[in-house]
Each structure stands twice: as structure tokens, then as C-alpha cells.
Write an enzyme that holds these catalytic residues in place. Structure first.
Site, PDB file in Angstrom:
ATOM      1  N   TYR A 115      24.010  42.186 -80.046  1.00  0.00           N
ATOM      2  CA  TYR A 115      22.840  42.929 -80.508  1.00  0.00           C
ATOM      3  C   TYR A 115      23.017  43.639 -81.844  1.00  0.00           C
ATOM      4  O   TYR A 115      22.101  44.306 -82.311  1.00  0.00           O
ATOM      5  CB  TYR A 115      22.426  43.960 -79.434  1.00  0.00           C
ATOM      6  N   LYS A 126      31.572  35.308 -69.666  1.00  0.00           N
ATOM      7  CA  LYS A 126      31.574  33.848 -69.800  1.00  0.00           C
ATOM      8  C   LYS A 126      32.876  33.446 -70.513  1.00  0.00           C
ATOM      9  O   LYS A 126      32.872  32.710 -71.503  1.00  0.00           O
ATOM     10  CB  LYS A 126      30.308  33.426 -70.572  1.00  0.00           C
ATOM     11  N   ASP A 138      26.837  32.424 -65.324  1.00  0.00           N
ATOM     12  CA  ASP A 138      25.972  31.357 -64.782  1.00  0.00           C
ATOM     13  C   ASP A 138      26.035  31.362 -63.250  1.00  0.00           C
ATOM     14  O   ASP A 138      25.014  31.304 -62.563  1.00  0.00           O
ATOM     15  CB  ASP A 138      26.336  29.977 -65.368  1.00  0.00           C
ATOM     16  N   ASP A 147      20.870  42.097 -70.266  1.00  0.00           N
ATOM     17  CA  ASP A 147      19.441  41.958 -70.549  1.00  0.00           C
ATOM     18  C   ASP A 147      18.842  40.858 -69.676  1.00  0.00           C
ATOM     19  O   ASP A 147      17.826  41.045 -69.002  1.00  0.00           O
ATOM     20  CB  ASP A 147      19.251  41.623 -72.035  1.00  0.00           C
ATOM     21  N   ASP A 203      16.249  41.131 -65.918  1.00  0.00           N
ATOM     22  CA  ASP A 203      14.934  40.551 -65.605  1.00  0.00           C
ATOM     23  C   ASP A 203      15.015  39.739 -64.309  1.00  0.00           C
ATOM     24  O   ASP A 203      14.092  39.757 -63.488  1.00  0.00           O
ATOM     25  CB  ASP A 203      14.436  39.648 -66.746  1.00  0.00           C
TER      26      ASP A 203
HETATM   27  C1  IPM Z   1      15.026  45.186 -72.996  1.00  0.00           C
HETATM   28  C2  IPM Z   1      14.348  44.364 -74.081  1.00  0.00           C
HETATM   29  C3  IPM Z   1      15.023  44.568 -75.430  1.00  0.00           C
HETATM   30  C4  IPM Z   1      16.468  44.125 -75.279  1.00  0.00           C
HETATM   31  C5  IPM Z   1      14.342  43.839 -76.589  1.00  0.00           C
HETATM   32  C6  IPM Z   1      12.909  44.279 -76.778  1.00  0.00           C
HETATM   33  C7  IPM Z   1      15.088  44.007 -77.885  1.00  0.00           C
HETATM   34  O1  IPM Z   1      14.304  43.027 -73.712  1.00  0.00           O
HETATM   35  O2  IPM Z   1      15.097  46.417 -73.143  1.00  0.00           O
HETATM   36  O3  IPM Z   1      15.428  44.613 -71.988  1.00  0.00           O
HETATM   37  O4  IPM Z   1      16.777  42.941 -75.386  1.00  0.00           O
HETATM   38  O5  IPM Z   1      17.309  44.988 -75.038  1.00  0.00           O
HETATM   39 MN    MN Z   2      14.964  42.657 -71.656  1.00  0.00          MN
END
Ligand code: IPM
Ligand code: MN
Ligand code: NAD
Length: 357
Positions: A142, A193, A225, A249, A253
Site C-alpha cells: 500500500y 504467501k 489461498d 483487505d 471482505d
Molecule cells: C478498505 C478499502 C481501502 C483499502 C481502499 C479504499 C483503499 O478497501 O478499507 O478495505 O484497500 O484499504
Molecule cells: Mn477493502
């Protein structure tokens, strides 16, 4: 006199302002019950402000956030009118980096059985998913370091550097173990990884080194993975996951979806002893803007993490209880199968908290 806390609010873009403004009265109600009062200070930063003024996050505002507030509550950043996302880089990633908020704390807890998209676990009536991701928040992929060569030619090469330093890897691993110990967790899983990316071996070395100080906690490694696969197959076995910025990240999700989706996924960007930044895991969801369909629960739950971080555990518990009640009574937005609007959900939570003993 109630203790007063100053909370900076950056609603940001898209549904960010809607979910944050909906969450604020609920968080306020919970704080009041804990004999605290919150002074909300709204800041204008986001795409609109950037497009109007050219300013992302001015240095003065950064210093103010660093020196003068107890917490920051953020909605989301990301706007189709800023395709390069440079304002989000300065505001969101900028705050994470410059405030050195090295822990991105992302709980994945199933708050109502119906929210889990998986079949019931073998022999189990309902799922009991409850793990937290410790995402490294100040390095990895990042930093934006890299190079571009021969742009626009067939030889174009884009190089993105991934950076892992011993200090940063060690401190996030240490934070995960310390939290696990303090919360009675029995297992910490580290994911990288390293079979493909030699630089990731640093994670294994430091995990072993720090883990030696926590002999009562089971320690395991998963390639990312395989971890993604296993999180779907058997999420219940995970308690604390520690991983790099990018993997955290992505896994967060996935973790969110296991417990109801981005509409209920909260996070805290932390550096113990400093003001934290709390935000939903979700983004600005442009198609939902103004529809009344944005789920405010992720913002509300992020407020709960904020109260806990301020030491207002009672208020945090009240938020959690009210969210569970909304889910149990089906007062939910369409992403969770309900017919309620953003505001209906916010009002329910606020009234539930205010009316509770
Ligand atoms: C998160 C988001 C951010 C990240 C993006 C918007 C840069 O996806 O906070 O999870 O990747 O950290
Ligand atoms: Mn995110
Ligand atoms: P997103 O999180 O905005 O949306 C992904 C999906 O989840 C969409 O289907 C959306 O409708 C749904 N969703 C998200 N939040 C919801 C909510 N509160 N209630 C109901 N449904 C919800 O991710 P995206 O579409 O990949 O990104 C949109 C923009 O947001 C991009 O500019 C991206 O960079 C940005 N983003 C910002 C953050 C952040 O500020 N922390 C996080 C992720 C994405």
C-alpha cells in the site's frame, strides 16, 4: 458531569455521509448511557471538497486530527469523478500511515444465524462464526512505491513494491497475540504467501519468535489461498487471523460476507494509546446513494468499536445488543433481506438504546 470526548467525523463520499449521520444519534445514545458525552466535529474532506478546492487533507487538518481529538469516525472514500482515487490515498491511507495506525482491527462475528450464507455446519443447528482479522495497516503493497517504464509502449512495465519491515511485521503479530491472550482466545493463525513470495518469510520468522512468548496459544500458518478456501469450508475454527495489508483487505471482505456482508462489517484503525480511526469496511457504494438502502449497521458497529476503544465498554455492549435486536426483529435494509430504510434502522437502534434499562 459526563466525560466529554471530541470525535472528528469525515463522512466522505457516496453513502459515507448517510451511514455516518445515521449512526451518530445511535452512538450518542449509547455514550450517554455510559455517562459520556460526545462532541462531534464534522470535517468536509472527500471528493466534493477535493474537486472544489484541490485540497485532499491539508497539513493543518492532519495535525488537528493527530493532536486534538479522541477519535475519528469515517464514512467512505471513493467517487467516480476521481478515477485515480488520489483523495482517498491522501485522506484514508494518509491518515492510516501518518497517524501510524498500524492495526486494522476487523471483527467477523455472526450476529444472527440467518445472515450466514453457508449451509449449517455438520451436526450443528446454526453457525457460530467469530473471528477477528489483524490486518497490517502501514506497509505491504500500500505504500505506492514502484516505477513505470516505457509507458504506452508494448514494453510497458509497471512495478509495485511490497514492503515488509521487521518492526512493522513484529508489532502487528504482537498485537494479535496480545489481543488473543487478553480475550481468552486459544488460536492465532498467520497468513502469507511465502511459497511464492520469498519476502514473506519474514512473517514466518517473526511469528515463531513472538509466538514463543505465548506458549498457551495455539499457533498455525496458512498460505492465503488455502486460508480463503478454509474460511468458507470451516470458518468456526478461526479465532484470530494476522496478515499483511493486502491480504487483510481481501480476507476482510470474505470474512464480512460470511457474517452478513459489507453492510455489517466494522473496523478500527488503531495504535494503542492514540486516537483511533473507525470506519465501515465497505466503500462508498455509488449506486446506493440517496436510495435509502444503504445499511447503516457497519457504521453503527464501527461506533461501537470506537466506544470500546475510548473505554466505554458498557456503551459498546449496548450498541451490539441493539444491533442484535434489529436483526432479530427484521428491521433491516434490503441487503439483509429487509424492507427498512437507512433511517428506519438508525432510529430503531437509537430508540432501543435509549429505551433500555
Ligand atoms: C478498505 C478499502 C481501502 C483499502 C481502499 C479504499 C483503499 O478497501 O478499507 O478495505 O484497500 O484499504
Ligand atoms: Mn477493502
Ligand atoms: P463498496 O463497498 O462500495 O460496494 C461493494 C458492494 O457492497 C456493492 O454491491 C454495494 O452496493 C454493497 N454495499 C457496500 N456498502 C453497503 C451498505 N452499507 N449497505 C448495503 N450494501 C452495501 O465497494 P466498491 O463498489 O468496490 O467500491 C466503490 C468505491 O468505494 C470505490 O471508489 C472504492 O475505492 C471505494 N472504497 C472505499 C472504502 C473505504 O473508504 N474504506 C472501502 C472500499 C471501497
Amino acid at each position: 458531569m459526563p466525560t466529554q470526548y471530541t470525535i472528528a467525523v469525515i463522512g466522505g463520499d457516496g453513502i459515507g455521509p448517510e451511514v455516518v449521520e445515521t449512526a451518530i444519534p445511535a452512538i450518542d445514545a449509547a455514550a450517554r448511557k455510559s455517562d459520556a458525552s460526545l462532541a462531534w466535529e464534522r470535517l468536509p474532506y472527500g471528493a466534493e471538497h477535493y474537486l472544489e478546492t484541490g485540497e485532499t487533507l491539508p497539513e493543518k487538518a492532519f495535525r488537528h486530527l493527530r493532536d486534538d481529538v479522541h477519535s475519528i469516525l469515517l464514512g467512505a472514500l471513493g467517487d467516480p469523478r476521481v478515477p485515480g482515487n488520489e483523495h482517498a490515498r491522501d485522506i484514508l491511507l494518509g491518515l492510516r500511515f501518518k497517524l501510524d495506525l498500524y492495526i486494522n482491527f476487523r471483527p467477523c462475528t455472526l450476529l444472527h444465524a440467518d445472515l450466514c450464507p453457508l449451509k449449517p455446519a455438520a451436526g450443528n443447528a446454526s453457525r457460530a462464526i467469530d473471528f477477528v482479522i489483524f490486518r497490517e495497516n502501514t506497509a505491504g503493497s500500500y505504500l505506492g512505491r514502484g516505477a513505470a517504464h516505457h509507458v504506452g509502449t508494448p514494453q510497458e512495465e509497471q512495478v509495485a513494491e511490497e514492503v515488509h519491515t521487521a518492526v512493522k511485521v513484529e508489532r502487528i503479530i504482537r498485537a494479535a497475540f496480545a489481543w488473543a491472550e487478553a480475550h481468552g482466545k486459544r488460536r492465532v493463525t498467520m497468513s502469507d504467501k511465502s511459497n511464492a513470495i520469498p519476502a514473506h518469510r519474514l512473517w514466518g520468522r517473526l511469528f515463531e519468535q513472538v509466538g514463543a512468548e505465548y506458549s498457551s496459544i495455539e499457533q498455525e500458518h496458512r498460505y492465503v489461498d488455502a486460508l480463503a478456501m478454509e474460511l468458507v469450508r470451516d470458518p468456526e475454527r478461526f479465532e484470530v487471523i494476522v496478515t499483511s495489508n493486502l491480504f487483510g483487505d481481501i480476507l476482510s471482505d470474505l470474512g464480512a460476507e460470511l457474517v452478513g456482508g459489507l453492510g455489517v462489517a466494522a473496523s478500527g484503525n488503531l495504535h494503542p494509546g492514540r486516537a483511533g480511526l473507525f470506519e465501515p469496511v465497505h466503500g462508498s457504494a455509488p449506486p446506493l446513494v440517496g436510495t435509502g438502502q444503504a445499511n447503516p449497521l457497519a457504521a453503527v458497529l464501527s461506533g461501537g468499536l470506537m466506544l470500546a476503544d475510548l473505554g466505554l465498554e458498557d456503551g459498546a455492549g449496548r450498541i451490539l445488543a441493539a444491533v442484535r435486536a434489529a436483526l432479530a426483529e427484521g428491521v433491516t435494509t434490503p441487503d439483509l433481506g429487509g424492507h427498512a430504510t437507512t433511517r428506519d434502522v438508525g432510529r430503531f437502534i437509537e430508540e432501543h438504546i435509549a429505551g433500555a434499562a
